[in-house]
Design an enzyme around this catalytic site. Sequence first.
Site, PDB file in Angstrom:
ATOM      1  N   HIS A  14      17.221 -38.061   9.348  1.00 49.87           N
ATOM      2  CA  HIS A  14      17.444 -36.623   9.134  1.00 49.87           C
ATOM      3  C   HIS A  14      16.717 -35.871  10.244  1.00 49.87           C
ATOM      4  O   HIS A  14      15.540 -35.521  10.126  1.00 49.87           O
ATOM      5  CB  HIS A  14      16.929 -36.236   7.740  1.00 49.87           C
ATOM      6  N   HIS A  16      17.753 -32.907  13.298  1.00 52.19           N
ATOM      7  CA  HIS A  16      18.723 -32.035  13.983  1.00 52.19           C
ATOM      8  C   HIS A  16      18.301 -31.974  15.446  1.00 52.19           C
ATOM      9  O   HIS A  16      17.198 -31.498  15.756  1.00 52.19           O
ATOM     10  CB  HIS A  16      18.711 -30.639  13.371  1.00 52.19           C
ATOM     11  N   HIS A 194      23.501 -32.213   3.207  1.00 50.50           N
ATOM     12  CA  HIS A 194      22.290 -31.544   2.724  1.00 50.50           C
ATOM     13  C   HIS A 194      22.594 -31.008   1.317  1.00 50.50           C
ATOM     14  O   HIS A 194      23.635 -30.364   1.110  1.00 50.50           O
ATOM     15  CB  HIS A 194      21.939 -30.348   3.600  1.00 50.50           C
ATOM     16  N   GLU A 197      17.942 -28.734  -1.264  1.00 49.48           N
ATOM     17  CA  GLU A 197      16.797 -28.290  -0.452  1.00 49.48           C
ATOM     18  C   GLU A 197      16.344 -26.954  -1.061  1.00 49.48           C
ATOM     19  O   GLU A 197      15.342 -26.909  -1.767  1.00 49.48           O
ATOM     20  CB  GLU A 197      17.223 -28.118   1.014  1.00 49.48           C
ATOM     21  N   ASP A 275      13.379 -33.594  10.314  1.00 46.93           N
ATOM     22  CA  ASP A 275      14.289 -32.443  10.204  1.00 46.93           C
ATOM     23  C   ASP A 275      14.392 -31.672  11.532  1.00 46.93           C
ATOM     24  O   ASP A 275      15.327 -31.904  12.292  1.00 46.93           O
ATOM     25  CB  ASP A 275      13.844 -31.525   9.059  1.00 46.93           C
ATOM     26  N   ASP A 276      13.447 -30.774  11.782  1.00 49.80           N
ATOM     27  CA  ASP A 276      13.436 -29.959  13.008  1.00 49.80           C
ATOM     28  C   ASP A 276      12.009 -29.978  13.557  1.00 49.80           C
ATOM     29  O   ASP A 276      11.268 -28.991  13.426  1.00 49.80           O
ATOM     30  CB  ASP A 276      13.863 -28.521  12.675  1.00 49.80           C
TER      31      ASP A 276
HETATM   32  N1  ADE Z   1      19.799 -26.908  10.059  1.00 52.85           N
HETATM   33  C1  ADE Z   1      18.725 -27.349  10.707  1.00 52.85           C
HETATM   34  N2  ADE Z   1      17.743 -27.634   9.847  1.00 52.85           N
HETATM   35  C2  ADE Z   1      18.233 -27.398   8.605  1.00 52.85           C
HETATM   36  C3  ADE Z   1      17.708 -27.515   7.287  1.00 52.85           C
HETATM   37  N3  ADE Z   1      16.471 -27.934   7.033  1.00 52.85           N
HETATM   38  N4  ADE Z   1      18.497 -27.156   6.254  1.00 52.85           N
HETATM   39  C4  ADE Z   1      19.732 -26.711   6.483  1.00 52.85           C
HETATM   40  N5  ADE Z   1      20.266 -26.577   7.680  1.00 52.85           N
HETATM   41  C5  ADE Z   1      19.529 -26.924   8.743  1.00 52.85           C
HETATM   42 ZN    ZN Z   2      18.176 -30.773   7.834  1.00 53.06          ZN
END
Ligand code: ADE
Ligand code: ZN
Length: 334
Positions: A14, A16, A194, A197, A275-276
């Site tokens: 996971h 991006h 997703h 969340e 994630d990011d």
């Molecule tokens: N796009 C990038 N990170 C995300 C996240 N945590 N949830 C939804 N969309 C995303």
């Molecule tokens: Zn994500």
Amino acid sequence: MPTPLAPLPKAELHLHIEGTLEPELAFLLAERNGIDLPYATPEELRSAYAFSDLQSFLDLYYRLTAVLLTEQDFTDLAEAYLVRAAAQGVRHAEVFFDPQAHTARGVELGTVVRGLARALDRSEERHGISTGLILSFLRDLPAEDALRTLADAAPYLDRISAVGLDSAEVGHPPAKFTEVYAEAKRLGLRLVAHAGEEGPPAYISEALDLLGAERIDHGIRCLEDEALVARLVAERIPLTVCPFSNVRLRCVDRLEDHPLPAMLAAGLLVTVNSDDPSYFGGYVEDNYQGLRRALGLTDGQLRLLARNSFLASFVDEARRAELLAELDAHPSSG
Ligand code: ADE
Ligand code: ZN
């Protein structure tokens, strides 16, 4: 002083790629492409990374994609991630990208895929990391846009392993994308989404029942529904949990309060991911170590998380056996 152990070998499922854009690279690409950023320095940009929820993060995340224009930009972005991932013990990465965030700005899908693939295709040789690419639909755009994006991806399907669903969750239930996922399945793509969340547990059930999702990204709100937890355990549905992200986006107050130990105790097939990572304070091994520090996760639990990451990945069985053997040979005390 004993030499510190190398990080556990693991898969990242996971991630991006747009969320790996570090402020320094954003400035470098902005200068290369003649784009003005509304920040004077990388430090000033980094200080803007204070989010109140998912949308406040997405606003900045999409704004910064403006610096990504050429194939080389996407190659540089992916290469920078792979270098960091290798240092964090990543041996396999399934990488999300958001085509609509780029095509909406006039960047062609082929530019994005070819640029990313150039880095990903040489990654096993350069970094020891096998890779997959996940085309993710923006759920806050109409389903017709997603269908068009999937059709436009036809020339690149040999390089794309799965489809995903991301962006603003609440108000955009999986049901909206039933037809898109049916088409992706028909095309032979694997399916993830997703769910849970910020959105309710019902979105997780919908992703399974209506989209045929094989893996749920985040999924932490499943704990609000006992029957759903029992189902996820029984069906061995993997959840790609992102602890630093959950704290930074205020889904969880503090890392000390993260439900991951409860998820493990329930018998869920949990994995840990970043994630990011540029925006949320750390890459995947940083998340593992954060959990150790904040929640006292044991070596055995960290090893289980690494093992789960290989079990939940879309690698072929030969590669999975190789990855599991590497983990078994790792000399942690777990
Ligand atoms: N796009 C990038 N990170 C995300 C996240 N945590 N949830 C939804 N969309 C995303
Ligand atoms: Zn994500």
